[in-house]
Every structure is written in C-alpha cells, then in structure tokens.
Design a protein around this motif. Structure first.
Motif, PDB file in Angstrom:
ATOM      1  N   PHE A   1       0.834  -1.199   0.000  1.00 26.57           N
ATOM      2  CA  PHE A   1       0.000   0.000   0.000  1.00 26.57           C
ATOM      3  C   PHE A   1       0.870   1.252   0.000  1.00 26.57           C
ATOM      4  O   PHE A   1       0.596   2.220  -0.709  1.00 26.57           O
ATOM      5  CB  PHE A   1      -0.922   0.011   1.226  1.00 26.57           C
ATOM      6  N   ILE A   2       1.943   1.238   0.782  1.00 19.72           N
ATOM      7  CA  ILE A   2       2.871   2.369   0.808  1.00 19.72           C
ATOM      8  C   ILE A   2       3.601   2.461  -0.519  1.00 19.72           C
ATOM      9  O   ILE A   2       3.695   3.543  -1.118  1.00 19.72           O
ATOM     10  CB  ILE A   2       3.865   2.216   1.973  1.00 19.72           C
TER      11      ILE A   2
ATOM     12  N   SER B   1      -8.254  -0.460   4.206  1.00 21.25           N
ATOM     13  CA  SER B   1      -7.266  -0.295   3.134  1.00 21.25           C
ATOM     14  C   SER B   1      -7.328   1.108   2.541  1.00 21.25           C
ATOM     15  O   SER B   1      -6.286   1.730   2.293  1.00 21.25           O
ATOM     16  CB  SER B   1      -7.487  -1.343   2.042  1.00 21.25           C
ATOM     17  N   ALA B   2      -8.528   1.632   2.320  1.00 19.08           N
ATOM     18  CA  ALA B   2      -8.648   3.000   1.800  1.00 19.08           C
ATOM     19  C   ALA B   2      -8.117   4.010   2.805  1.00 19.08           C
ATOM     20  O   ALA B   2      -7.508   5.019   2.424  1.00 19.08           O
ATOM     21  CB  ALA B   2     -10.103   3.310   1.457  1.00 19.08           C
ATOM     22  N   ALA B   3      -8.321   3.745   4.090  1.00 21.42           N
ATOM     23  CA  ALA B   3      -7.783   4.639   5.123  1.00 21.42           C
ATOM     24  C   ALA B   3      -6.262   4.639   5.073  1.00 21.42           C
ATOM     25  O   ALA B   3      -5.624   5.699   5.220  1.00 21.42           O
ATOM     26  CB  ALA B   3      -8.272   4.201   6.501  1.00 21.42           C
ATOM     27  N   MET B   4      -5.648   3.488   4.843  1.00 22.04           N
ATOM     28  CA  MET B   4      -4.191   3.416   4.715  1.00 22.04           C
ATOM     29  C   MET B   4      -3.714   4.242   3.537  1.00 22.04           C
ATOM     30  O   MET B   4      -2.818   5.086   3.663  1.00 22.04           O
ATOM     31  CB  MET B   4      -3.748   1.966   4.546  1.00 22.04           C
ATOM     32  N   GLU B   5      -4.301   4.012   2.372  1.00 21.60           N
ATOM     33  CA  GLU B   5      -3.882   4.734   1.167  1.00 21.60           C
ATOM     34  C   GLU B   5      -4.028   6.238   1.344  1.00 21.60           C
ATOM     35  O   GLU B   5      -3.133   7.016   0.986  1.00 21.60           O
ATOM     36  CB  GLU B   5      -4.718   4.266  -0.022  1.00 21.60           C
ATOM     37  N   SER B   6      -5.150   6.645   1.914  1.00 22.39           N
ATOM     38  CA  SER B   6      -5.409   8.074   2.076  1.00 22.39           C
ATOM     39  C   SER B   6      -4.447   8.706   3.085  1.00 22.39           C
ATOM     40  O   SER B   6      -3.990   9.833   2.900  1.00 22.39           O
ATOM     41  CB  SER B   6      -6.855   8.294   2.529  1.00 22.39           C
ATOM     42  N   CYS B   7      -4.136   7.965   4.137  1.00 24.17           N
ATOM     43  CA  CYS B   7      -3.197   8.456   5.137  1.00 24.17           C
ATOM     44  C   CYS B   7      -1.804   8.639   4.529  1.00 24.17           C
ATOM     45  O   CYS B   7      -1.167   9.684   4.708  1.00 24.17           O
ATOM     46  CB  CYS B   7      -3.141   7.484   6.317  1.00 24.17           C
TER      47      CYS B   7
ATOM     48  N   GLU C   1      -4.859   0.074  -5.247  1.00 20.49           N
ATOM     49  CA  GLU C   1      -5.632  -1.174  -5.095  1.00 20.49           C
ATOM     50  C   GLU C   1      -5.590  -1.993  -6.384  1.00 20.49           C
ATOM     51  O   GLU C   1      -5.379  -3.208  -6.367  1.00 20.49           O
ATOM     52  CB  GLU C   1      -7.095  -0.841  -4.750  1.00 20.49           C
ATOM     53  N   HIS C   2      -5.816  -1.323  -7.512  1.00 16.68           N
ATOM     54  CA  HIS C   2      -5.905  -2.026  -8.796  1.00 16.68           C
ATOM     55  C   HIS C   2      -4.558  -2.626  -9.197  1.00 16.68           C
ATOM     56  O   HIS C   2      -4.485  -3.806  -9.573  1.00 16.68           O
ATOM     57  CB  HIS C   2      -6.351  -1.058  -9.892  1.00 16.68           C
ATOM     58  N   LYS C   3      -3.488  -1.835  -9.133  1.00 14.40           N
ATOM     59  CA  LYS C   3      -2.209  -2.195  -9.748  1.00 14.40           C
ATOM     60  C   LYS C   3      -1.248  -2.936  -8.816  1.00 14.40           C
ATOM     61  O   LYS C   3      -0.410  -3.714  -9.285  1.00 14.40           O
ATOM     62  CB  LYS C   3      -1.541  -0.932 -10.292  1.00 14.40           C
ATOM     63  N   TYR C   4      -1.344  -2.668  -7.520  1.00 19.65           N
ATOM     64  CA  TYR C   4      -0.337  -3.209  -6.610  1.00 19.65           C
ATOM     65  C   TYR C   4      -0.905  -4.181  -5.579  1.00 19.65           C
ATOM     66  O   TYR C   4      -0.156  -4.916  -4.948  1.00 19.65           O
ATOM     67  CB  TYR C   4       0.393  -2.067  -5.894  1.00 19.65           C
ATOM     68  N   ILE C   5      -2.231  -4.162  -5.395  1.00 17.48           N
ATOM     69  CA  ILE C   5      -2.872  -5.075  -4.441  1.00 17.48           C
ATOM     70  C   ILE C   5      -3.696  -6.124  -5.173  1.00 17.48           C
ATOM     71  O   ILE C   5      -3.826  -7.258  -4.717  1.00 17.48           O
ATOM     72  CB  ILE C   5      -3.769  -4.296  -3.454  1.00 17.48           C
ATOM     73  N   GLY C   6      -4.249  -5.753  -6.336  1.00 20.50           N
ATOM     74  CA  GLY C   6      -5.048  -6.697  -7.118  1.00 20.50           C
ATOM     75  C   GLY C   6      -6.515  -6.687  -6.776  1.00 20.50           C
ATOM     76  O   GLY C   6      -7.213  -7.685  -6.993  1.00 20.50           O
TER      77      GLY C   6
END
Length: 386
Positions: free
Chosen positions: A91-92, A126-132, A159-164
């Motif tokens: 995510f990072i 997960s969205a909270a992680m990305e946004s943070c 999410e699309h490219k690195y988490i799937g």
C-alpha cells in the motif's frame, strides 16, 4: 487513535527522532448499495476510526516502514521496480509510485503506523491506509499541491495495480473528503458530490458485525451486475430513441414496460436499483429537515430490497435486522456488498443499551458466537495531526 502510542513506536524504531503525524478515517455508507456500477449515488461518511502514521523524510532513497499492529518492518527503495512482497507494505509502495506518476519527487522516509479500523467489518481500512499515506506524501514532498481527487485516484490505482483489488472510488473518496458531522452524496457517474448534515443528537450510529462471510459458488457480484446489464439492453431495444448507459438512466415506468422481456430475477434486481436511487434522494431531503425517522424507514426498505430482490443477504444479517425492528431501532440494514459482514443501525439513545445487550445475547444463543459492536461518529477526513 492514541497519538502518544504511535509516536513512542516511531521513536523506538527510528533512532529516537520524531516526524509529522497524519490520520485518515475509515468510512460507513448510510445508504446506496450496488448503485455504484449502475451509475447511481452512494452516501458515505468518514468515521472516528482509522489509520494514524508518523512519517519523517530520511534523506536517502530508502523507505523504511514499520507496522505497529503487525509488529513487522519492511524496507524498499523508492525506485524499486517490483516493490515489497508484504501486502501491507505494498500500500505504501503503490502510493509512492502513483505520486511519482503525478510528477512528485518522492524521497526516502521512515514511517510507523497503526489503526483502529476493525478488519473485515466493511469500514475500509485499506482506503484509510492509502489516504493516510497520500496525505503524508502530499505534505512532505509535494507542498500540498496534489489535489484531493488525485489522492483518491492514487488510492484506487494502488488497489488495482499493486494489491489486485478492482475497487471503486467510494472508500477513498469518503476517507479523503469526509467532514465532521456531514455525509456526502457522491454521483458515481460524474463524481459530483454534496455534503448533508448528519448530527443526530438523540441517536447513535452503530455497526453490528455478524462475523460471518459466506463462501458462495460462482460469482454472485458478477451475476448481479450482469442482471442489471441485461435489463439495460432490454430497455435500449424497447426504447430505441433513448440512450441507456446504465440503470441510472431508467425510470420506473420504463422498467415496468420491459418486465416481460427480461427474466424475473433480472427484473427484481433492476427494481431494487431504481428504488435505491430514489431512497438515497429521499434520505438527502430528510437530513436537510432533520427527519431521522424517514432516514430510518429508508434504511429498512433498503434491507428488505437487498434481502428479497437483490438477494445478497443471509440468515444472520436478516436476523440482526429483525432484532433491530423488534427493539424499535429507528433504522437498520445490511452495509456493503452482502453475504455476511455488518448491519448499520441508527438507534435512538433511549433503546440503545437494551438493543445492544439483547442483540448480542440472542445472536450468540442462535449462532454460537457473539457479534462485534462498533459505535461510530461521523468525523473529519484525512489530515495532518501535528
């Protein structure tokens, strides 16, 4: 989240130095399910639970990450073409790569983070992680010149490219754009949005997690999406003079006109979607007038539709909804895609304690385990704490 706890872990793992602290929330969706891929509206809000991170540039080309909750440390280079294998670290990594795509010169940094968004409860940790992480990168490396929408889209791309995970934009949108005491009506087609007041002085918003996730044969979400597409095709054939992109473009009388041209199953599912579009708009009007009784009635109608027409409920969720009705709860429904997870409940304070204790006891008696209870408050979106 406890700022001092996150800071103490950062100091311990990164040579006694401190950095900046950022917070991004999880989210709820009050109403508007299975409407996103039908071009409709969703109605999310940020909550008082989320992800907190302390971040400090380190003057190198290495990103050093520590997950406080996982007690795990991962390092990778800013320009690593593959990135780390550890899922949480990706995510990072993904946000770093997306910010580089936006032209930001991201350098190395140290980061420690923790969260109090319950995993698996449908509040979008997960969205909270990305946004943070996006909030931190924007502040430290881009002079806060990256727009909120670009942070949202960077989270979705991560999410699309690195988490799937092929997610939509609602979760990241709510985490970034949230405001205290306000829900947001997001038009999933145009991305236009509007804030609506949500400060029920005599009600509590609470999620009850059934802790159930049913494994179903086949692809239930794809099946329902296909049903909607089938009806759109029938509408386009029946009304050749009108363009139907999604069910968003259909009116109830038009759907009725093609009832005999589609399967009963497809018709029921489309009927739910059109009804949900109207319920979202009704809730918006009700909130502008402080009418929480109407809000609650729309929530019950949504649950009924998701259970009987869209068929994405399960026995446990229907039972939690039944218990809410019996306790006089103002509103209750499935939150999320269905087949397990949570109900979201708007509960008047005078019945709250009895409802929660009764729901826990009766659910445990029937299913052998107690549900988890999460009261939530509508709160601010991603921001720098200190």
């Amino acid at each position: 989240m406890d700022i001092e706890f996150v800071r103490s872990r950062f100091i311990k793992h990164f040579d006694g130095q401190t950095g900046n602290i950022y917070f991004s929330p999880g989210r709820i969706n009050l109403i508007g399910e299975h409407t996103d891929y039908n071009g409709g509206f969703v109605f999310p809000g940020a909550i008082d639970k989320g992800i907190m991170a302390e971040v400090r540039p380190n003057g190198t080309d290495t990103i050093m990450c520590y997950s406080i909750d996982m007690k795990d440390r991962v390092e990778f280079k800013v320009n690593d073409p593959d990135g780390p294998r550890t899922t949480w670290a990706r995510f990072i990594y993904g946000m770093v790569q997306e910010f580089k795509q936006l032209g930001v010169q991201v350098g190395g940094f140290n980061i420690a983070f923790a969260g109090d968004v319950p995993l698996g409860a449908g509040m979008s940790s997960s969205a909270a992680m990305e946004s943070c992480f996006g909030c931190a990168l924007n502040d430290l490396f881009a002079n806060n010149e990256i727009s909120k929408w670009d942070i949202v889209l960077a989270g979705q791309a991560t999410e699309h490219k690195y988490i799937g995970v092929n997610c939509g934009i609602m979760d990241q949108f709510a985490s970034v754009f949230g405001q205290e005491g306000k829900l947001m009506r997001l038009d999933c087609r145009s991305r236009e949005f509007e804030y609506f007041p949500f400060e029920p002085k005599d009600h509590t918003l609470v999620l009850i997690n059934s802790k159930v996730k049913h494994e179903l044969v086949g692809s239930p979400y794809n099946d329902r999406r296909r049903s909607c597409e089938n009806v759109v095709s029938a509408l386009a054939e029946h009304f050749p003079g009108k363009h139907f992109e999604t069910l968003r473009d259909a009116e109830p009388d038009e759907l009725l006109a093609v009832e005999n041209e589609v399967s009963t199953e497809d018709y029921r599912r489309a009927h739910f979607v059109l009804g949900e579009k109207e319920r979202v708009l009704a809730v918006c009007d009700a909130l502008n007038h402080g009418d929480y009784e109407t809000v609650g009635r729309m929530m019950y109608e949504t649950h009924e539709g998701l259970s009987k027409e869209y068929e994405v409920s399960c026995e446990e969720l229907d039972y939690l909804n039944q218990l809410a009705r019996e306790a006089g709860v103002t509103g209750s429904r499935i939150m999320g895609g269905g087949f397990g997870g949570c109900t979201i409940n708007l509960v008047s304070n005078d019945v709250y304690d009895d409802f929660i204790s009764t729901a826990i006891a009766k659910f445990k008696s029937r299913y052998g385990h107690a549900p988890e209870v999460y009261p939530v408050v509508i709160s601010a979106g991603s921001h720098k704490v200190c």
